[in-house]
Write a protein that holds these residues in place. Structure first.
Motif, PDB file in Angstrom:
ATOM      1  N   ARG A 240       1.451   1.507  14.384  1.00  0.00           N
ATOM      2  CA  ARG A 240       0.258   1.870  13.612  1.00  0.00           C
ATOM      3  C   ARG A 240       0.571   2.138  12.133  1.00  0.00           C
ATOM      4  N   SER A 241       1.633   2.875  11.858  1.00  0.00           N
ATOM      5  CA  SER A 241       1.958   3.191  10.463  1.00  0.00           C
ATOM      6  C   SER A 241       2.288   1.924   9.668  1.00  0.00           C
ATOM      7  N   GLU A 242       2.916   0.947  10.293  1.00  0.00           N
ATOM      8  CA  GLU A 242       3.202  -0.319   9.615  1.00  0.00           C
ATOM      9  C   GLU A 242       1.911  -1.085   9.336  1.00  0.00           C
TER      10      GLU A 242
ATOM     11  N   LEU B 270      -1.034   0.319   8.809  1.00  0.00           N
ATOM     12  CA  LEU B 270      -1.669   1.030   7.699  1.00  0.00           C
ATOM     13  C   LEU B 270      -1.019   0.656   6.366  1.00  0.00           C
ATOM     14  N   GLN B 271       0.309   0.549   6.351  1.00  0.00           N
ATOM     15  CA  GLN B 271       1.012   0.164   5.124  1.00  0.00           C
ATOM     16  C   GLN B 271       0.644  -1.255   4.702  1.00  0.00           C
TER      17      GLN B 271
ATOM     18  N   GLU C  66      -7.066   4.539   6.921  1.00  0.00           N
ATOM     19  CA  GLU C  66      -6.913   5.228   8.199  1.00  0.00           C
ATOM     20  C   GLU C  66      -8.240   5.272   8.946  1.00  0.00           C
TER      21      GLU C  66
ATOM     22  N   PRO D 249      -5.587   5.719   1.045  1.00  0.00           N
ATOM     23  CA  PRO D 249      -4.985   5.773   2.388  1.00  0.00           C
ATOM     24  C   PRO D 249      -5.919   6.368   3.442  1.00  0.00           C
TER      25      PRO D 249
ATOM     26  N   GLU E  42      -9.060   3.594  12.554  1.00  0.00           N
ATOM     27  CA  GLU E  42      -9.531   4.489  13.613  1.00  0.00           C
ATOM     28  C   GLU E  42     -10.848   3.996  14.207  1.00  0.00           C
TER      29      GLU E  42
END
Length: 94
Positions: free
Chosen positions: A3-5, A7-8, A23, A19, A27
């Motif tokens: 997930r963090s990748e 978002l990046q 997010e 950001p 979501e």
């Protein structure tokens, strides 16, 4: 990709978004898919694939630690079928 990748990557491609906005979009996206599946519906993303659910019958399983028989209730499980374009892209270099 985690997930963090994701978002990046979205932040890199959309520098005008904060950001928190990215997010929120991710979501909402995942919540809508999960909500539709929970209702028994189907979600199709053209070129990517389709999410749906499948019914699993009740069965007798085994506890791996003790070997004891355990009743496993019937349930619905998520299912994903890749779209034609994705399947072709995966097998393009093979």
């Amino acid at each position: 990709m985690i997930r963090s990748e994701l978002l990046q990557a979205l932040g890199k491609d959309n520098p005008e978004l904060r950001p928190e906005e990215i997010e929120q979009v991710v979501e909402i996206f995942f919540d809508e898919i999960a909500g539709r599946l929970a209702e028994g519906g189907r979600v199709e993303l053209r070129g990517f694939g389709a999410f749906s659910t499948r019914e699993r019958d009740a069965r007798t399983g085994r506890n791996p630690r003790t070997g004891e028989a355990v009743e496993v209730p019937a349930k619905r499980v998520p299912y994903f079928k890749a779209g034609k374009e994705m399947r072709e892209a995966l097998n393009e270099n093979g």
